[in-house]
Design an enzyme around this catalytic site. Structure first.
Site, PDB file in Angstrom:
ATOM      1  N   ALA A 166      19.481  58.067  34.207  1.00 32.24           N
ATOM      2  CA  ALA A 166      20.847  57.419  33.911  1.00 32.24           C
ATOM      3  C   ALA A 166      21.911  58.139  34.919  1.00 32.24           C
ATOM      4  O   ALA A 166      22.674  57.533  35.587  1.00 32.24           O
ATOM      5  CB  ALA A 166      21.109  57.451  32.538  1.00 32.24           C
ATOM      6  N   TYR A 167      21.664  59.605  34.853  1.00 30.81           N
ATOM      7  CA  TYR A 167      22.649  60.470  35.430  1.00 30.81           C
ATOM      8  C   TYR A 167      22.562  60.136  36.945  1.00 30.81           C
ATOM      9  O   TYR A 167      23.409  60.256  37.772  1.00 30.81           O
ATOM     10  CB  TYR A 167      22.284  61.778  35.018  1.00 30.81           C
ATOM     11  CG  TYR A 167      23.211  62.825  35.724  1.00 30.81           C
ATOM     12  CD1 TYR A 167      24.407  63.101  35.204  1.00 30.81           C
ATOM     13  CD2 TYR A 167      22.814  63.668  36.858  1.00 30.81           C
ATOM     14  CE1 TYR A 167      25.183  63.930  35.635  1.00 30.81           C
ATOM     15  CE2 TYR A 167      23.766  64.615  37.268  1.00 30.81           C
ATOM     16  CZ  TYR A 167      25.027  64.747  36.750  1.00 30.81           C
ATOM     17  OH  TYR A 167      25.909  65.724  37.076  1.00 30.81           O
TER      18      TYR A 167
END
Length: 260
Positions: A166-167
């Site tokens: 996600a990051y």
């Protein structure tokens, strides 16, 4: 030469500046004699501590604050609140510098990544900065402000990382958004750039496990982890006339990590 790095008379809005890299950036702005720094924050105590630190750097700088939770459900309302209050609280009625720094992370293998946490990372790190930049940048265009917009990117703008999908999505997206926006707005007087931190001693990296941390230091050519003061100079460079022909660039502040 000192005039090139001066921010006298300018007003900056910075998200996530009460600790970590954002606080280091705010210290840089204060040291360059900026007129006012507007900070977003979630709780009072970190804000009070941050302002105390910044006043030690330069007691003449004015401060304003906007209490907001970037992870709140209604992101459009969040952006609207930051936009409206930043201009209402500006000492000049204008915003000259926007620094999109606030960010969160969560570490899971993708197959076990809780969807709610995944979506939160995308919202805080990518969706809100994009919407806030659109709102502030559009106002800069309307007022013919020679604005400077800086994003906090990451090594994950270039690398995939481990258990940080996600990051990595958000930081890759921020880097590409910065480049595309620079192509659109630079000819209209707004410079758009990013800073990509390496491994920095902050709360965000506290979540790394000990074994992972042990592999990091030997790979950093400069021989140490970064600290927040390492961002004072780079942010002043990118928001001052010292970089007036620099746009669409991602400045790595990584101790040489990406060159390894």
């Amino acid at each position: 030469m000192s005039a090139l790095f001066s921010l006298k008379g300018k007003v900056a809005l910075i998200t996530g500046a009460t600790n970590g890299i954002g606080l280091g950036m705010a210290k840089g702005l204060a040291s360059a004699d900026i007129d006012q720094i507007i900070l977003t924050y979630r709780s009072e105590k970190p804000l009070e501590e941050a302002i105390k630190v910044l006043q030690e750097v330069n007691p003449n700088v004015k401060f304003a604050s906007i209490q907001v939770d970037l992870s709140a459900a209604d992101e459009d309302a969040t952006v609207k609140k930051i936009f409206e209050e930043s201009y209402a609280k500006s000492s000049t009625g204008n915003i000259d510098i926007l620094i999109n720094n606030a960010g969160i992370s969560a570490r899971y293998a993708l197959e076990s990544f809780p969807q709610e946490e995944f979506d939160q990372v995308l919202k805080v790190n990518l969706s809100i900065p994009v919407k806030l930049t659109k709102a502030i940048g559009t106002k800069m265009l309307e007022t013919k402000t020679e604005g400077k917009i800086v994003f906090t990117a990451s090594l994950m703008s270039f690398q995939g990382g481990l258990n940080t999908t996600a990051y990595a999505i958000t930081k890759g997206g921020i880097n590409q958004f910065m480049k595309g926006l620079s192509n659109e707005w630079s000819s209209k007087g707004i410079r758009v750039n990013a800073i990509a931190p390496g491994y920095i001693q902050t709360k965000l990296t506290d979540s790394m496990d000990a074994d992972r941390k042990a592999t990091v230091l030997p790979r950093i050519p400069i021989g140490r982890w970064g600290n927040i003061d390492d961002f004072m100079g780079p942010i002043v460079f990118l928001t001052s006339d010292a970089s007036k022909y620099v746009t669409g660039e991602t400045l790595l502040v990584d101790g040489g990590w990406m060159a390894r």
